[in-house]
Design an enzyme around this catalytic site. Sequence first.
Site, short mmCIF file in Angstrom:
data_model
loop_
_atom_site.label_atom_id
_atom_site.label_comp_id
_atom_site.label_asym_id
_atom_site.label_seq_id
_atom_site.Cartn_x
_atom_site.Cartn_y
_atom_site.Cartn_z
N ASP A 48 27.68 -13.26 -57.17
CA ASP A 48 28.12 -14.63 -57.48
C ASP A 48 28.05 -15.52 -56.25
O ASP A 48 28.97 -16.29 -55.96
CB ASP A 48 29.54 -14.60 -58.05
CG ASP A 48 29.93 -15.94 -58.69
OD1 ASP A 48 29.00 -16.67 -59.10
OD2 ASP A 48 31.13 -16.25 -58.77
N LYS A 50 27.19 -18.65 -54.28
CA LYS A 50 27.01 -20.08 -54.58
C LYS A 50 27.73 -20.87 -53.49
O LYS A 50 28.54 -20.31 -52.71
CB LYS A 50 27.57 -20.40 -55.95
CG LYS A 50 29.03 -20.02 -56.15
CD LYS A 50 29.46 -20.27 -57.59
CE LYS A 50 30.92 -19.86 -57.80
NZ LYS A 50 31.35 -20.10 -59.20
N PRO A 51 27.47 -22.17 -53.37
CA PRO A 51 28.10 -22.96 -52.29
C PRO A 51 29.62 -22.89 -52.28
O PRO A 51 30.24 -22.95 -51.20
CB PRO A 51 27.60 -24.38 -52.57
CG PRO A 51 26.30 -24.19 -53.26
CD PRO A 51 26.48 -22.96 -54.10
N ASN A 53 31.41 -20.37 -52.81
CA ASN A 53 31.86 -19.08 -52.28
C ASN A 53 31.42 -18.87 -50.83
O ASN A 53 31.58 -17.77 -50.29
CB ASN A 53 31.33 -17.93 -53.13
CG ASN A 53 31.97 -17.91 -54.51
OD1 ASN A 53 33.06 -18.46 -54.70
ND2 ASN A 53 31.30 -17.27 -55.47
N ASP A 66 35.05 -14.56 -51.89
CA ASP A 66 35.17 -14.41 -53.35
C ASP A 66 34.28 -13.28 -53.87
O ASP A 66 33.24 -13.51 -54.48
CB ASP A 66 34.84 -15.72 -54.06
CG ASP A 66 35.26 -15.68 -55.52
OD1 ASP A 66 35.73 -14.61 -55.98
OD2 ASP A 66 35.10 -16.70 -56.21
#
Length: 351
Positions: A48, A50-51, A53, A66
């Site tokens: 997962d 993504k920006p 996290n 995360d």
Amino acid sequence: MKLAESGTLADLMASGKGRLDQREASSMLADIANAVQYAHDRGVLHRDLKPHNILLDERGQAMVGDFGLARWEGQESTMSVTLLALGTPEYAAPELALGRAPSAAADIYSLGAVFYHTLAGHPPYRGANPAGTLTLAVEGRVEPLTQHGIAEDLWQVCRKCLEPDPTDRYNTASELELDLRSWLAGAAVSVRRLSPTEKLRRVVRRNPMVTALSLTTALALVLALAAVVVADRRVLGYERERGQMAGRLAEERLHTARLAQVELLLSSRRAGQRTRALEIVRESWHRKPEPGLRELAVRALALGDFVQREGPTVLPRRFSLPPGTTEAMSRSSQRRARLLPLMTTETWCKS
């Protein structure tokens, strides 16, 4: 655990122009790739990235956070369903939408999607809904970063991460890190622009059914075109042959007419006809030499050419009497002279 005092990468991009400078984005992604490789070396998949996290400390140093969806590599899960539920398919690898098990290549795809977002200001694929976004990712049609003024080498690095086929991506996150640090140092990267052949190969591999249908249709069109060309050539050949036969027939008729004309001239026994007959024989010989013409020429040469003089007397040119002889001839001699044209060639030769 360190405190992320500077928030997340998403906060950083939102506070600015929506994207980062090329060097800043490359340096940050190299650090993130290093952290992801550390997790992969221990068998952990983030799944997962993504920006939101990507955490930043007080110095702006990037950290990966995360790990709530993290799994051990090879562990079964419902990753695609989870991504759709969370609404983050913009950074998910397309093979997850096809139900395949997540792998390290999926995290590398997510790194490429994050890198694209930092450089372009938006994710690589944006559909009307999560399912539409994953469909676009499966098709692999992404806008080149060079249209946003990004360096060609960085676009090629990002493109390699975003390849729809996992086997076409970087093998490890450390390879991605190495290319980014090489670009920062002004050195060449390992990725090069795809050749037309390689692009075609990947399209065929990505869309086998469409490719097979296209090739079948193209082959059918080529065969139909070939059949039309062959038929047209045959028709042209028949027309050409018929024209040639008509020409030969006309030539044969003309030749026959000329032979008949020669026979008529030789049998007419009129003055000047032998010369005309020889001319026709000569022209016919140039067109079509045959033994019959030679026989006609011999007949014409053996026949004296007749000359018409004043009065009823007709004598052969080669037997013309000297001047003044005609007056001295008797009436009987003149009568015999009138009969001379009726004599055959053999009679002339005997006399």
